[in-house]
Scaffold this active site. Sequence first.
Site, mmCIF file in Angstrom:
data_model
loop_
_atom_site.group_PDB
_atom_site.id
_atom_site.type_symbol
_atom_site.label_atom_id
_atom_site.label_comp_id
_atom_site.label_asym_id
_atom_site.label_seq_id
_atom_site.Cartn_x
_atom_site.Cartn_y
_atom_site.Cartn_z
ATOM 1 C CG ASP A 117 -4.948 2.581 0.930
ATOM 2 O OD1 ASP A 117 -5.936 1.828 0.857
ATOM 3 O OD2 ASP A 117 -3.839 2.211 1.353
ATOM 4 C CB SER A 122 -0.889 0.004 1.249
ATOM 5 O OG SER A 122 -1.317 1.323 1.494
ATOM 6 C CG MET A 149 -11.128 3.646 2.159
ATOM 7 S SD MET A 149 -9.545 3.604 3.034
ATOM 8 C CE MET A 149 -8.431 3.604 1.641
ATOM 9 C CG HIS A 193 -3.941 -1.558 -1.536
ATOM 10 N ND1 HIS A 193 -5.107 -2.243 -1.787
ATOM 11 C CD2 HIS A 193 -4.233 -0.718 -0.517
ATOM 12 C CE1 HIS A 193 -6.062 -1.841 -0.958
ATOM 13 N NE2 HIS A 193 -5.553 -0.911 -0.172
ATOM 14 C CG ASP A 247 -6.135 -2.532 3.359
ATOM 15 O OD1 ASP A 247 -5.041 -2.283 3.886
ATOM 16 O OD2 ASP A 247 -6.763 -1.710 2.667
ATOM 17 C CG HIS A 286 -9.222 0.410 -0.267
ATOM 18 N ND1 HIS A 286 -8.568 0.198 0.936
ATOM 19 C CD2 HIS A 286 -10.537 0.481 0.038
ATOM 20 C CE1 HIS A 286 -9.451 0.156 1.912
ATOM 21 N NE2 HIS A 286 -10.649 0.336 1.403
ATOM 22 C CG MET A 315 -11.510 -2.232 5.393
ATOM 23 S SD MET A 315 -9.940 -1.916 4.558
ATOM 24 C CE MET A 315 -8.997 -1.071 5.827
ATOM 25 C CG MET A 351 -8.091 7.459 2.414
ATOM 26 S SD MET A 351 -7.275 7.488 4.022
ATOM 27 C CE MET A 351 -6.433 5.888 3.987
HETATM 28 C C1 DX5 Z 1 -6.135 1.895 5.684
HETATM 29 C C2 DX5 Z 1 -5.721 1.546 4.267
HETATM 30 C C3 DX5 Z 1 -4.642 0.539 4.202
HETATM 31 C C4 DX5 Z 1 -3.379 0.936 4.881
HETATM 32 C C5 DX5 Z 1 -2.818 -0.284 5.506
HETATM 33 O O1 DX5 Z 1 -7.240 2.711 5.655
HETATM 34 O O2 DX5 Z 1 -6.815 1.021 3.547
HETATM 35 O O3 DX5 Z 1 -4.399 0.095 2.887
HETATM 36 O O4 DX5 Z 1 -2.430 1.499 4.048
HETATM 37 O O5 DX5 Z 1 -1.730 0.102 6.218
HETATM 38 P P1 DX5 Z 1 -0.920 -0.863 7.187
HETATM 39 O O6 DX5 Z 1 -0.453 -2.034 6.388
HETATM 40 O O7 DX5 Z 1 0.162 0.035 7.643
HETATM 41 O O8 DX5 Z 1 -1.869 -1.268 8.299
HETATM 42 ZN ZN ZN Z 2 -6.392 -0.012 1.558
#
Ligand code: DX5
Ligand code: ZN
Length: 227
Positions: free
Chosen positions: A34, A7, A67, A32, A174, A65, A136, A36
């Site tokens: 993320d 990620s 969010m 991956h 994740d 992903h 998650m 947000m």
């Molecule tokens: C959290 C993200 C993850 C995050 C995971 O909201 O969706 O993808 O980067 O991070 P680690 O592996 O550090 O828990």
């Molecule tokens: Zn993620």
Amino acid sequence: MVELLPSILSADFARLGEQVAAAERGGATVIHVDVMDGHFVPNITIGPMVVKSLRRVTKLPLDCHLMIENPDEFIPAFADAGADWVSVHWEACRHLHRSLELIAQNGMKPGVVINPATPVDFLLDILPMVHHVLVMSVNPGFGGQKFIPFSLEKIRKLVNLRQELGLQFRIEVDGGVAHETIVQIVQAGAELLVAGNAVFGKGDPEQNARELLAMAHSAEPVQIAPQ
Ligand code: DX5
Ligand code: ZN
């Protein structure tokens, strides 16, 4: 077959291309991303423009992903930017079936994500539509959080459901995937392992990725070939 999905949330954004290349040399096979929006989760990150830049520096599939609220509004932009897989949150989609169809119509692999408090059972009717289910194992929003142990039970449930229903979707996990947790996660049946902090947090991303994958492979259930 287990795969490692670094990620980039925990990567150094000023050296993103380099960091992705290092993880790739360490055996990562999907990246991956993320996304947000500061509404669905209490943090803001990146969007299609960064996906477009990543598309130029790696051939690996980009797993986005989302969010975000109203994901349907942005799905075509992710397709144009070169995303390969897109997952949307069960909790963010009023019309989840429509959102998954939209992802597929835009030529990408649809995935559904559930937060820790959302039961696997809520996915029953849409499982045949998805390429992957993302469990998650932390509350989304930040990297480097602690793995929530009951996520293991949700992974096991999905493995059983997949077998009962004769489906092919892949199981992704994740949040808090790290050296201390990866063995039990793989033993529970997850095969797409997202790791942010454990890859980019400290040390060399290439070596971190290699070590995590070695641990994951050692924990993989032995496949017995049919006679
Ligand atoms: C959290 C993200 C993850 C995050 C995971 O909201 O969706 O993808 O980067 O991070 P680690 O592996 O550090 O828990
Ligand atoms: Zn993620």
